[in-house]
Design an enzyme around this catalytic site. Structure first.
Site, PDB file in Angstrom:
ATOM      1  N   TYR A   1      37.354  41.778  32.071  1.00 58.32           N
ATOM      2  CA  TYR A   1      36.392  41.790  33.178  1.00 58.32           C
ATOM      3  C   TYR A   1      35.133  40.992  32.794  1.00 58.32           C
ATOM      4  O   TYR A   1      34.649  40.152  33.563  1.00 58.32           O
ATOM      5  CB  TYR A   1      36.040  43.246  33.494  1.00 58.32           C
TER       6      TYR A   1
ATOM      7  N   LYS B   1      33.721  37.534  34.551  1.00 57.58           N
ATOM      8  CA  LYS B   1      32.376  37.457  35.125  1.00 57.58           C
ATOM      9  C   LYS B   1      31.558  36.346  34.455  1.00 57.58           C
ATOM     10  O   LYS B   1      30.682  35.752  35.084  1.00 57.58           O
ATOM     11  CB  LYS B   1      31.679  38.818  35.007  1.00 57.58           C
TER      12      LYS B   1
HETATM   13  N1  LIG Z   1      29.242  48.651  40.801  1.00 53.94           N
HETATM   14  C1  LIG Z   1      28.625  48.103  39.768  1.00 53.94           C
HETATM   15  O1  LIG Z   1      27.915  48.755  38.987  1.00 53.94           O
HETATM   16  C2  LIG Z   1      28.771  46.631  39.508  1.00 53.94           C
HETATM   17  C3  LIG Z   1      28.083  46.104  38.416  1.00 53.94           C
HETATM   18  C4  LIG Z   1      28.190  44.747  38.167  1.00 53.94           C
HETATM   19  C5  LIG Z   1      28.954  43.949  39.000  1.00 53.94           C
HETATM   20  N2  LIG Z   1      29.621  44.507  40.045  1.00 53.94           N
HETATM   21  C6  LIG Z   1      30.437  43.612  40.877  1.00 53.94           C
HETATM   22  O2  LIG Z   1      30.119  43.805  42.231  1.00 53.94           O
HETATM   23  C7  LIG Z   1      31.282  43.557  43.048  1.00 53.94           C
HETATM   24  C8  LIG Z   1      31.540  44.755  43.931  1.00 53.94           C
HETATM   25  O3  LIG Z   1      31.726  45.875  43.085  1.00 53.94           O
HETATM   26  P1  LIG Z   1      31.851  47.362  43.663  1.00 53.94           P
HETATM   27  O4  LIG Z   1      31.403  48.257  42.568  1.00 53.94           O
HETATM   28  O5  LIG Z   1      31.227  47.438  44.992  1.00 53.94           O
HETATM   29  O6  LIG Z   1      33.438  47.478  43.777  1.00 53.94           O
HETATM   30  P2  LIG Z   1      34.347  48.581  44.533  1.00 53.94           P
HETATM   31  O7  LIG Z   1      33.585  49.803  44.817  1.00 53.94           O
HETATM   32  O8  LIG Z   1      35.578  48.695  43.699  1.00 53.94           O
HETATM   33  O9  LIG Z   1      34.697  47.839  45.877  1.00 53.94           O
HETATM   34  C9  LIG Z   1      35.475  46.684  45.788  1.00 53.94           C
HETATM   35  C10 LIG Z   1      35.996  46.313  47.143  1.00 53.94           C
HETATM   36  O10 LIG Z   1      36.887  45.203  46.952  1.00 53.94           O
HETATM   37  C11 LIG Z   1      38.121  45.501  47.555  1.00 53.94           C
HETATM   38  N3  LIG Z   1      39.213  44.872  46.821  1.00 53.94           N
HETATM   39  C12 LIG Z   1      39.656  45.165  45.586  1.00 53.94           C
HETATM   40  N4  LIG Z   1      40.682  44.370  45.261  1.00 53.94           N
HETATM   41  C13 LIG Z   1      40.880  43.562  46.317  1.00 53.94           C
HETATM   42  C14 LIG Z   1      41.792  42.523  46.594  1.00 53.94           C
HETATM   43  N5  LIG Z   1      42.732  42.185  45.728  1.00 53.94           N
HETATM   44  N6  LIG Z   1      41.716  41.876  47.772  1.00 53.94           N
HETATM   45  C15 LIG Z   1      40.785  42.228  48.694  1.00 53.94           C
HETATM   46  N7  LIG Z   1      39.889  43.208  48.498  1.00 53.94           N
HETATM   47  C16 LIG Z   1      39.946  43.871  47.312  1.00 53.94           C
HETATM   48  C17 LIG Z   1      38.239  46.993  47.513  1.00 53.94           C
HETATM   49  O11 LIG Z   1      39.136  47.412  48.511  1.00 53.94           O
HETATM   50  P3  LIG Z   1      40.326  48.464  48.227  1.00 53.94           P
HETATM   51  O12 LIG Z   1      39.794  49.751  48.733  1.00 53.94           O
HETATM   52  O13 LIG Z   1      41.454  47.896  49.009  1.00 53.94           O
HETATM   53  O14 LIG Z   1      40.573  48.472  46.750  1.00 53.94           O
HETATM   54  C18 LIG Z   1      36.807  47.409  47.786  1.00 53.94           C
HETATM   55  O15 LIG Z   1      36.535  47.364  49.150  1.00 53.94           O
HETATM   56  C19 LIG Z   1      32.415  43.279  42.074  1.00 53.94           C
HETATM   57  O16 LIG Z   1      32.570  41.892  41.906  1.00 53.94           O
HETATM   58  C20 LIG Z   1      31.932  43.899  40.779  1.00 53.94           C
HETATM   59  O17 LIG Z   1      32.497  43.295  39.652  1.00 53.94           O
HETATM   60  C21 LIG Z   1      29.555  45.833  40.320  1.00 53.94           C
END
Ligand SMILES: NC(=O)c1ccc[n+]([C@@H]2O[C@H](COP(=O)([O-])OP(=O)(O)OC[C@H]3O[C@@H](n4cnc5c(N)ncnc54)[C@H](OP(=O)(O)O)[C@@H]3O)[C@@H](O)[C@H]2O)c1
Length: 311
Positions: free
Chosen positions: A199, A203
């Site tokens: 991951y 990134k």
């Molecule tokens: N949360 C954090 O602390 C954090 C920190 C740093 C960076 N980020 C980055 O921020 C972004 C969003 O993170 P998040 O925490 O909001 O993630 P999340 O809660 O896991 O939400 C991800 C979304 O993406 C969808 N998804 C996953 N795989 C997919 C695919 N193959 N095709 C289409 N949609 C897909 C999921 O839908 P499903 O329900 O279908 O799985 C969900 O709606 C990511 O790039 C993550 O790496 C997050």
């Protein structure tokens, strides 16, 4: 043991900046966003949950027409129902981990109605268990970097990205712990798979790709990379339950995680000449540790590699 110590050091090093403490400190001196996105078309990947959902809802509330990309039809419908302006929330089903699905998405009728002003490459997953897609690629690699790469390139090539628009890539502070290593990018062998390391490297690759696109496209459109800080989302709850338990009072909410994306879309800054990654509306260095600068691979190598894997 060494790995646990390194993780502790990493989390302690970034706690103040990446947690809600960092968000609150940065928010003290600034006006709340009152963005007007009227008339704009956005494409937000991973829009059915977490930060992507917060971005999609805020963009439609601000007047934009949002192409909301997700793989679950049910969740896409729920997102539309939650929107203040459901007529401007356009669900488009696609699986970003599958190249065939991404290519279909790039050609979808919904995307041909107007040029995309704001492309948010938000989708991302951290997987603890090794998984392969039906196209025999490691799933987190395919989702985090290959799918967004293929989509962005296809949209640019077909003229669907507005030249005065903006592409916003969502990376992660985790990339500070990883150099670019192409040999470990697509870990199809379960023996060599380390979900967290994979991951972090994907990134890092997002940061490298951002610089490459800016070199190639010269700001037409501008490309930016940001990270949202540590946000309490379903993704974190599933992938990092221990981290979430320990820090739950200090995690940001999804709106706080979405803030910098909305600000970038409103402000449209020029791509920074020296690179950099945005956090809390402020440009941060791409490297915090010297070892991550040492990579045998250039941005061009990364792009050649992604093109080769995508066929
Ligand atoms: N949360 C954090 O602390 C954090 C920190 C740093 C960076 N980020 C980055 O921020 C972004 C969003 O993170 P998040 O925490 O909001 O993630 P999340 O809660 O896991 O939400 C991800 C979304 O993406 C969808 N998804 C996953 N795989 C997919 C695919 N193959 N095709 C289409 N949609 C897909 C999921 O839908 P499903 O329900 O279908 O799985 C969900 O709606 C990511 O790039 C993550 O790496 C997050």
């Amino acid at each position: 043991m060494l790995r646990n110590i390194a993780s502790l050091f990493f989390y302690a090093r970034f706690l103040r900046a990446f947690s809600a403490l960092g968000y609150r400190r940065a928010a003290r001196d600034r006006a709340p966003l009152e963005p007007d996105f009227t008339g704009q078309t956005w494409l937000v990947s991973g829009a059915t949950g977490g930060i992507g959902q917060a971005i999609a809802l805020a963009a439609t509330a601000g007047g934009a027409r949002v192409l909301a990309i997700g793989r679950s039809e049910e969740k896409l419908e729920a997102l539309k129902a939650r929107s203040q302006a459901p007529e401007r929330m356009i669900p488009v089903q696609a699986d970003l981990s599958l190249i065939a699905s991404v290519r279909e998405l790039a050609e979808a009728a919904e995307l041909s109605m107007a040029a995309i002003d704001v492309l948010v490459n938000n989708v991302g997953v951290l997987l603890n268990e090794h998984q392969l897609t039906s196209e025999h690629l490691e799933t987190s690699f395919a989702t985090n970097i290959l799918g967004p790469f293929v989509l962005t390139e296809a949209l640019k090539e077909s003229g669907r990205l507005a030249a005065d628009g903006i592409v916003i890539n969502v990376s992660s502070g985790g990339m500070y712990g990883s150099p670019l290593r192409l040999e470990a990018m697509n870990a199809t062998d379960p023996e060599s798979f380390d979900g967290m390391a994979a991951y972090a490297m994907h990134k890092r690759a997002m940061v490298v790709l951002t610089g490459w696109w800016n070199d190639q496209w010269q700001g037409l459109p501008a490309v930016h990379v940001m990270h949202p800080g540590w946000v309490d989302t379903e993704g974190v709850q599933t992938a990092l339950p221990g981290f979430r338990l320990a820090l739950r009072r200090l995690l940001r909410n999804a709106d706080q995680g979405a803030d910098t994306v909305l600000w970038l879309a409103q402000q449209r800054p020029q791509p920074p000449e020296e690179g950099g990654i945005w956090l809390d509306r402020s440009l941060q260095p791409e490297h915090e540790f010297s070892f991550t600068r040492r990579s045998r691979h250039s941005a061009g190598d990364l792009v050649d590699y992604l093109k080769q894997v995508a066929g």
